[in-house]
Design a protein around this motif. Structure first.
Motif, PDB file in Angstrom:
ATOM      1  N   ILE A   1       0.859  -1.182   0.000  1.00 40.13           N
ATOM      2  CA  ILE A   1       0.000   0.000   0.000  1.00 40.13           C
ATOM      3  C   ILE A   1       0.900   1.237   0.000  1.00 40.13           C
ATOM      4  O   ILE A   1       1.795   1.369   0.840  1.00 40.13           O
ATOM      5  CB  ILE A   1      -0.920   0.029   1.230  1.00 40.13           C
ATOM      6  CG1 ILE A   1      -1.883  -1.163   1.212  1.00 40.13           C
ATOM      7  CG2 ILE A   1      -1.687   1.344   1.307  1.00 40.13           C
ATOM      8  CD1 ILE A   1      -2.883  -1.140   0.075  1.00 40.13           C
TER       9      ILE A   1
ATOM     10  N   PHE B   1      -3.987   2.117   6.567  1.00 37.01           N
ATOM     11  CA  PHE B   1      -4.556   1.436   5.398  1.00 37.01           C
ATOM     12  C   PHE B   1      -3.877   0.084   5.173  1.00 37.01           C
ATOM     13  O   PHE B   1      -4.527  -0.893   4.808  1.00 37.01           O
ATOM     14  CB  PHE B   1      -4.418   2.320   4.159  1.00 37.01           C
ATOM     15  CG  PHE B   1      -5.412   3.436   4.116  1.00 37.01           C
ATOM     16  CD1 PHE B   1      -6.721   3.202   3.709  1.00 37.01           C
ATOM     17  CD2 PHE B   1      -5.055   4.726   4.485  1.00 37.01           C
ATOM     18  CE1 PHE B   1      -7.660   4.233   3.674  1.00 37.01           C
ATOM     19  CE2 PHE B   1      -5.980   5.767   4.455  1.00 37.01           C
ATOM     20  CZ  PHE B   1      -7.285   5.516   4.051  1.00 37.01           C
TER      21      PHE B   1
ATOM     22  N   ARG C   1      -5.334  -2.491   7.530  1.00 36.57           N
ATOM     23  CA  ARG C   1      -6.645  -2.955   7.084  1.00 36.57           C
ATOM     24  C   ARG C   1      -6.508  -3.974   5.952  1.00 36.57           C
ATOM     25  O   ARG C   1      -7.246  -4.971   5.897  1.00 36.57           O
ATOM     26  CB  ARG C   1      -7.478  -1.749   6.605  1.00 36.57           C
ATOM     27  CG  ARG C   1      -8.765  -2.105   5.901  1.00 36.57           C
ATOM     28  CD  ARG C   1      -9.812  -2.672   6.843  1.00 36.57           C
ATOM     29  NE  ARG C   1     -11.073  -2.911   6.143  1.00 36.57           N
ATOM     30  CZ  ARG C   1     -12.164  -3.397   6.713  1.00 36.57           C
ATOM     31  NH1 ARG C   1     -12.165  -3.683   8.003  1.00 36.57           N
ATOM     32  NH2 ARG C   1     -13.257  -3.590   6.013  1.00 36.57           N
ATOM     33  N   ALA C   2      -5.560  -3.718   5.039  1.00 36.12           N
ATOM     34  CA  ALA C   2      -5.373  -4.607   3.898  1.00 36.12           C
ATOM     35  C   ALA C   2      -4.526  -5.827   4.231  1.00 36.12           C
ATOM     36  O   ALA C   2      -4.471  -6.776   3.437  1.00 36.12           O
ATOM     37  CB  ALA C   2      -4.718  -3.835   2.757  1.00 36.12           C
TER      38      ALA C   2
ATOM     39  N   ILE D   1     -12.021   3.790   8.233  1.00 39.88           N
ATOM     40  CA  ILE D   1     -11.646   2.752   7.273  1.00 39.88           C
ATOM     41  C   ILE D   1     -12.552   1.529   7.438  1.00 39.88           C
ATOM     42  O   ILE D   1     -13.059   0.963   6.463  1.00 39.88           O
ATOM     43  CB  ILE D   1     -10.161   2.377   7.437  1.00 39.88           C
ATOM     44  CG1 ILE D   1      -9.270   3.546   6.987  1.00 39.88           C
ATOM     45  CG2 ILE D   1      -9.821   1.122   6.643  1.00 39.88           C
ATOM     46  CD1 ILE D   1      -7.790   3.359   7.327  1.00 39.88           C
ATOM     47  N   ARG D   2     -12.789   1.143   8.697  1.00 39.89           N
ATOM     48  CA  ARG D   2     -13.681   0.003   8.949  1.00 39.89           C
ATOM     49  C   ARG D   2     -15.120   0.322   8.561  1.00 39.89           C
ATOM     50  O   ARG D   2     -15.800  -0.483   7.909  1.00 39.89           O
ATOM     51  CB  ARG D   2     -13.640  -0.396  10.433  1.00 39.89           C
ATOM     52  CG  ARG D   2     -12.315  -1.034  10.865  1.00 39.89           C
ATOM     53  CD  ARG D   2     -12.481  -1.672  12.248  1.00 39.89           C
ATOM     54  NE  ARG D   2     -12.881  -0.675  13.269  1.00 39.89           N
ATOM     55  CZ  ARG D   2     -12.031   0.050  13.969  1.00 39.89           C
ATOM     56  NH1 ARG D   2     -10.716  -0.061  13.770  1.00 39.89           N
ATOM     57  NH2 ARG D   2     -12.484   0.915  14.873  1.00 39.89           N
TER      58      ARG D   2
ATOM     59  N   THR E   1     -16.390   2.374   6.449  1.00 43.84           N
ATOM     60  CA  THR E   1     -16.653   2.518   5.013  1.00 43.84           C
ATOM     61  C   THR E   1     -16.418   1.216   4.242  1.00 43.84           C
ATOM     62  O   THR E   1     -16.707   1.145   3.047  1.00 43.84           O
ATOM     63  CB  THR E   1     -15.774   3.614   4.410  1.00 43.84           C
ATOM     64  OG1 THR E   1     -14.382   3.303   4.640  1.00 43.84           O
ATOM     65  CG2 THR E   1     -16.095   4.965   5.013  1.00 43.84           C
ATOM     66  N   GLY E   2     -15.873   0.200   4.931  1.00 38.01           N
ATOM     67  CA  GLY E   2     -15.598  -1.053   4.242  1.00 38.01           C
ATOM     68  C   GLY E   2     -14.466  -0.941   3.233  1.00 38.01           C
ATOM     69  O   GLY E   2     -14.443  -1.705   2.239  1.00 38.01           O
ATOM     70  N   TRP E   3     -13.542  -0.018   3.475  1.00 41.38           N
ATOM     71  CA  TRP E   3     -12.443   0.188   2.534  1.00 41.38           C
ATOM     72  C   TRP E   3     -11.672  -1.123   2.288  1.00 41.38           C
ATOM     73  O   TRP E   3     -11.399  -1.880   3.223  1.00 41.38           O
ATOM     74  CB  TRP E   3     -11.470   1.236   3.066  1.00 41.38           C
ATOM     75  CG  TRP E   3     -10.319   1.520   2.147  1.00 41.38           C
ATOM     76  CD1 TRP E   3     -10.275   2.432   1.142  1.00 41.38           C
ATOM     77  CD2 TRP E   3      -9.031   0.882   2.149  1.00 41.38           C
ATOM     78  NE1 TRP E   3      -9.059   2.403   0.506  1.00 41.38           N
ATOM     79  CE2 TRP E   3      -8.265   1.451   1.105  1.00 41.38           C
ATOM     80  CE3 TRP E   3      -8.456  -0.131   2.925  1.00 41.38           C
ATOM     81  CZ2 TRP E   3      -6.967   1.066   0.833  1.00 41.38           C
ATOM     82  CZ3 TRP E   3      -7.152  -0.525   2.653  1.00 41.38           C
ATOM     83  CH2 TRP E   3      -6.416   0.066   1.614  1.00 41.38           C
ATOM     84  N   THR E   4     -11.366  -1.367   1.045  1.00 44.26           N
ATOM     85  CA  THR E   4     -10.513  -2.513   0.678  1.00 44.26           C
ATOM     86  C   THR E   4      -9.406  -2.027  -0.224  1.00 44.26           C
ATOM     87  O   THR E   4      -9.535  -0.989  -0.905  1.00 44.26           O
ATOM     88  CB  THR E   4     -11.316  -3.608  -0.063  1.00 44.26           C
ATOM     89  OG1 THR E   4     -11.940  -3.044  -1.225  1.00 44.26           O
ATOM     90  CG2 THR E   4     -12.395  -4.204   0.852  1.00 44.26           C
ATOM     91  N   ALA E   5      -8.313  -2.755  -0.247  1.00 45.69           N
ATOM     92  CA  ALA E   5      -7.170  -2.359  -1.070  1.00 45.69           C
ATOM     93  C   ALA E   5      -7.552  -2.349  -2.546  1.00 45.69           C
ATOM     94  O   ALA E   5      -8.322  -3.210  -3.004  1.00 45.69           O
ATOM     95  CB  ALA E   5      -6.012  -3.331  -0.845  1.00 45.69           C
TER      96      ALA E   5
ATOM     97  N   THR F   1      -7.300  -3.014  -6.516  1.00 48.01           N
ATOM     98  CA  THR F   1      -6.836  -4.241  -7.172  1.00 48.01           C
ATOM     99  C   THR F   1      -5.582  -4.025  -7.992  1.00 48.01           C
ATOM    100  O   THR F   1      -4.889  -4.979  -8.336  1.00 48.01           O
ATOM    101  CB  THR F   1      -7.944  -4.805  -8.086  1.00 48.01           C
ATOM    102  OG1 THR F   1      -8.337  -3.799  -9.003  1.00 48.01           O
ATOM    103  CG2 THR F   1      -9.155  -5.216  -7.236  1.00 48.01           C
TER     104      THR F   1
END
Length: 292
Positions: A170, A225, A228-229, A282-283, A285-289, A291
């Motif tokens: 990231i 971030f 989270r990822a 971050i949690r 909003t459901g943020w994901t890395a 692609t």
């Protein structure tokens, strides 16, 4: 703490991000809301009407329409249009002045202005100083007014400041020195705090509150971030020259200087205990890395 307010709350800017968050928070608290809109037939205005929001057609250059829309309200929330040029800064001041004057004419009991961090003084950032001047107009108006001064939006990490995924890592790049802590707040919480103040369930000490939900350096933002990822993270500080306009460069210069001014996150959480820090945003909003 004041008694809870009953009655209709007027919102100018209800179809935008901050104003929309104020409307969301007011409706969550079962308040009656009147949205001051330019075109009641627009899709965004109609979406508000479908949720039970009263619509009032106004024009910023028509003082009578503004004062009429503010008649008999219990409170008024407003934010001025985001300015991206000096001409738009001048327009922002005109609109803010017209709204303050209309609130005076209508005798609004309490006005909440969505301002910007540091607007208690002139900073040399044109689209921040415009809010300082509107605050000054409010202070001289005789109105009971509260300033909610937002710091950088966490939501920008989903758009213009979004981290990237590069070779399994990231990467976050910002035009901010790596030892400078960025003050930030979620737009959701701007709305919740404004609603609490408007409804009288909370008060801002001294009539103003600097909205900061978290304060982190670039490397720590990148690490949040990355955590989270489940990936390693890296921060790269960029030069101000990467920004597209003088206004943007002035703003990021001010972000760097704002670290010298202390934040009182405890005051913010006293008004809205569920105020999100960056990890919480971050949690939530459901943020994901990304692609790629």
């Amino acid at each position: 703490m004041s008694a809870q307010t009953n009655g209709t709350i007027a919102v100018f800017g209800a179809t935008g991000r901050q104003g929309g968050a104020v409307v969301d928070a007011l409706l969550d608290r079962e308040a009656r809301v009147r949205a001051l809109v330019r075109d009641p037939r627009s899709d965004r205005a109609q979406a508000l009407a479908a949720r039970g929001v009263e619509l009032a057609a106004v024009r910023a250059d028509d003082p009578a329409s503004l004062a009429a829309a503010l008649t008999a309200v219990a409170g008024f929330s407003f934010m001025t249009p985001e300015a991206n040029s000096l001409e738009e800064v001048e327009a922002e001041i005109r609109i803010g002045t017209a709204l303050v004057d209309a609130a005076v004419e209508a005798g609004v009991p309490h006005t909440v202005f969505n301002s910007v961090f540091g607007a208690d003084r002139e900073t040399g950032v044109p689209h921040h100083d415009s809010k300082h001047w509107i605050e000054e107009r409010l202070r001289g108006s005789g109105l009971r007014a509260t300033m909610v001064r937002a710091s950088a939006f966490m939501e920008n990490f989903a758009t213009v400041m979004a981290p990237t995924l590069e070779q399994g890592r990231i990467v976050l790049r910002l035009p901010l020195p790596e030892d400078v802590a960025l003050k930030m707040i979620s737009i959701r919480d701007i709305g919740r705090i404004a609603a609490a103040l408007l409804l009288g369930t909370a008060e801002a000490p001294g009539g103003a509150v600097e909205l900061v939900g978290d304060e982190l350096t670039g490397p720590r933002i990148a690490a949040a971030f990355g955590a989270r990822a489940g990936l390693p993270a890296r921060y790269e500080a960029l030069p101000l020259s990467v920004l597209p306009s003088d206004l943007d460069r002035a703003m990021f210069r001010q972000f760097a200087e704002a670290t010298e001014n202390p934040s009182d996150i405890a005051v913010v959480r006293a008004i809205e205990p569920a105020t999100l820090d960056l990890a919480g945003w971050i949690r939530a909003t459901g943020w994901t890395a990304p692609t790629t």
